[in-house]
Motif scaffolding. Sequence first.
Motif, PDB file in Angstrom:
ATOM      1  N   LYS A  21       0.835  -1.214   0.000  1.00 24.87           N
ATOM      2  CA  LYS A  21       0.000   0.000   0.000  1.00 24.87           C
ATOM      3  C   LYS A  21       0.864   1.256   0.000  1.00 24.87           C
ATOM      4  O   LYS A  21       0.605   2.209  -0.735  1.00 24.87           O
ATOM      5  CB  LYS A  21      -0.941   0.008   1.213  1.00 24.87           C
ATOM      6  N   LEU A  23       2.565   1.713  -3.417  1.00 27.89           N
ATOM      7  CA  LEU A  23       1.609   2.121  -4.451  1.00 27.89           C
ATOM      8  C   LEU A  23       1.239   3.597  -4.310  1.00 27.89           C
ATOM      9  O   LEU A  23       1.099   4.301  -5.308  1.00 27.89           O
ATOM     10  CB  LEU A  23       0.348   1.242  -4.394  1.00 27.89           C
ATOM     11  N   GLU A  24       1.100   4.062  -3.091  1.00 25.54           N
ATOM     12  CA  GLU A  24       0.819   5.490  -2.866  1.00 25.54           C
ATOM     13  C   GLU A  24       1.958   6.357  -3.388  1.00 25.54           C
ATOM     14  O   GLU A  24       1.732   7.386  -4.026  1.00 25.54           O
ATOM     15  CB  GLU A  24       0.585   5.760  -1.381  1.00 25.54           C
ATOM     16  N   LEU A  62       4.137   5.548  -5.708  1.00 21.58           N
ATOM     17  CA  LEU A  62       4.167   5.425  -7.164  1.00 21.58           C
ATOM     18  C   LEU A  62       3.088   6.301  -7.802  1.00 21.58           C
ATOM     19  O   LEU A  62       3.349   7.026  -8.763  1.00 21.58           O
ATOM     20  CB  LEU A  62       3.974   3.958  -7.572  1.00 21.58           C
ATOM     21  N   ARG A  63       1.882   6.234  -7.263  1.00 22.50           N
ATOM     22  CA  ARG A  63       0.782   7.036  -7.812  1.00 22.50           C
ATOM     23  C   ARG A  63       0.989   8.521  -7.565  1.00 22.50           C
ATOM     24  O   ARG A  63       0.538   9.347  -8.351  1.00 22.50           O
ATOM     25  CB  ARG A  63      -0.544   6.575  -7.207  1.00 22.50           C
ATOM     26  N   GLY A  64       1.691   8.866  -6.502  1.00 25.21           N
ATOM     27  CA  GLY A  64       1.980  10.274  -6.210  1.00 25.21           C
ATOM     28  C   GLY A  64       3.138  10.825  -7.013  1.00 25.21           C
ATOM     29  O   GLY A  64       3.436  12.021  -6.956  1.00 25.21           O
ATOM     30  N   GLY A  65       3.822   9.997  -7.763  1.00 22.19           N
ATOM     31  CA  GLY A  65       4.918  10.456  -8.610  1.00 22.19           C
ATOM     32  C   GLY A  65       6.244  10.579  -7.901  1.00 22.19           C
ATOM     33  O   GLY A  65       7.206  11.101  -8.453  1.00 22.19           O
ATOM     34  N   LEU A  83       6.580   8.316 -16.685  1.00 26.49           N
ATOM     35  CA  LEU A  83       5.206   8.153 -16.223  1.00 26.49           C
ATOM     36  C   LEU A  83       4.699   9.371 -15.452  1.00 26.49           C
ATOM     37  O   LEU A  83       3.494   9.558 -15.314  1.00 26.49           O
ATOM     38  CB  LEU A  83       5.077   6.912 -15.326  1.00 26.49           C
ATOM     39  N   HIS A  84       5.589  10.220 -14.991  1.00 25.42           N
ATOM     40  CA  HIS A  84       5.200  11.322 -14.109  1.00 25.42           C
ATOM     41  C   HIS A  84       5.367  12.708 -14.735  1.00 25.42           C
ATOM     42  O   HIS A  84       5.072  13.692 -14.101  1.00 25.42           O
ATOM     43  CB  HIS A  84       5.998  11.246 -12.814  1.00 25.42           C
ATOM     44  N   SER A 121       1.930  14.553 -15.086  1.00 26.49           N
ATOM     45  CA  SER A 121       1.304  14.920 -13.811  1.00 26.49           C
ATOM     46  C   SER A 121       2.021  16.105 -13.176  1.00 26.49           C
ATOM     47  O   SER A 121       1.404  16.946 -12.508  1.00 26.49           O
ATOM     48  CB  SER A 121       1.261  13.731 -12.877  1.00 26.49           C
TER      49      SER A 121
END
Length: 126
Positions: A100, A103-104, A106-109, A116-117, A120
Motif C-alpha cells: 500500500k 503504491l501510494e 508510485l501514484r503520487g509520482g 510516467l510522471h 502529472s
Amino acid sequence: MAERTLRGARLGGQSFEDERGIEFAARQQVGYRCERGHEFEITMSVEADIPATWECPRCGAESLSVAGIQPEAKAEKPARTHWDMLLERRSEKELEDILKERLELLRGGEIGPAHLHRSSRKKKVS
C-alpha cells in the motif's frame, strides 16, 4: 645373455605364470534390461552389493535389474520459492502494508520511471 631369454616373447601380452593352485573368487551373473529392451549381464562377486540400476552398454540408458531389485527412493526436498523465503522474513500483514505504501508513492509520482510522471508534474505547476 638377457637378450636371448626375451627373444620371441611378447612382453606384456603374455603371462608366464601358471594357473595351478590359484583359487578364483566366487562370481555371479547379474542381469539387467534397459527401457529399449536391451538385455545384458554383468559378472560380479558373490559378496558384492548388487546395484538396482546399471548403465546400458549399447545405448547408455539406465537399466533395471532383472532380479527385481528396486532403486531406493530418494527423499526430495520441496523447492523453496521466492515467496517462501519472503514469508520467512515478513508476515502477510507487513507485506500488505508495504505494498500500500509503495503504491501510494508510485501514484503520487515520488518513485518510479520519470516518463510516467512528466504529465502529472506539468498539471500541478499550471
